[in-house]
Design an enzyme around this catalytic site. Structure first.
Site, PDB file in Angstrom:
ATOM      1  N   TRP A 268       4.066  11.522  -5.082  1.00 49.85           N
ATOM      2  CA  TRP A 268       4.953  12.601  -4.652  1.00 49.85           C
ATOM      3  C   TRP A 268       6.348  12.472  -5.269  1.00 49.85           C
ATOM      4  O   TRP A 268       7.239  13.228  -4.945  1.00 49.85           O
ATOM      5  CB  TRP A 268       5.116  12.582  -3.122  1.00 49.85           C
TER       6      TRP A 268
HETATM    7  S1  SF4 Z   1       6.220   5.405  -2.990  1.00 53.19           S
HETATM    8 FE1  SF4 Z   1       6.098   5.509  -5.223  1.00 53.19          FE
HETATM    9  S2  SF4 Z   1       3.938   5.830  -5.726  1.00 53.19           S
HETATM   10 FE2  SF4 Z   1       4.206   6.290  -3.554  1.00 53.19          FE
HETATM   11  S3  SF4 Z   1       4.543   8.503  -3.516  1.00 53.19           S
HETATM   12 FE3  SF4 Z   1       6.555   7.550  -3.554  1.00 53.19          FE
HETATM   13  S4  SF4 Z   1       7.101   7.440  -5.752  1.00 53.19           S
HETATM   14 FE4  SF4 Z   1       4.883   7.837  -5.609  1.00 53.19          FE
END
Ligand code: SF4
Ligand code: SF4
Length: 101
Positions: free
Chosen positions: A43
């Site tokens: 995301w």
């Molecule tokens: S924590 Fe990192 S891998 Fe997980 S959704 Fe957020 S940006 Fe993407």
């Protein structure tokens, strides 16, 4: 944007595994290094990059924003967040944004 892991810097602490809202990180049982299950399901919340103390996770920026190969690495401080922008030719810019008054 894309999340990129610099595997040599990963200590296997598991912080990214615990914080990802999409449950997208795992720790490899043999190497004890993190790996991302699916870039497509990310995301782009950047929580994993923010929580990664050894700066093993960076955010790769689109070419149209900062040129080919540019990346952002966040560092959380008690009252601010520091974003380090690195370009492919080695130039660095640092932006500090206050998070608490
Ligand atoms: S924590 Fe990192 S891998 Fe997980 S959704 Fe957020 S940006 Fe993407
Ligand atoms: S938070 Fe960083 S150092 Fe810890 S397991 Fe994830 S990638 Fe590795």
């Amino acid at each position: 944007m894309a999340i990129h892991l610099k595997i040599d810097k990963c200590t296997g602490c598991g912080a990214c595994v615990n914080i990802c809202p999409g449950d997208l990180w795992r720790l490899d049982k043999k190497s004890h290094k993190a790996y991302l299950l699916s870039q497509e399901d990310c995301w782009n919340c950047f929580s994993c990059a923010k929580v990664c103390e050894p700066e093993a996770i960076e955010v790769r920026l689109p070419y149209s924003i900062a040129g080919y190969g540019a990346s952002l690495i966040p560092k959380i401080k008690p009252k601010s967040i520091i974003w380090k922008l690195k370009t492919k030719d080695g130039n660095e810019e640092v932006f500090e944004i206050e998070t608490l008054k």
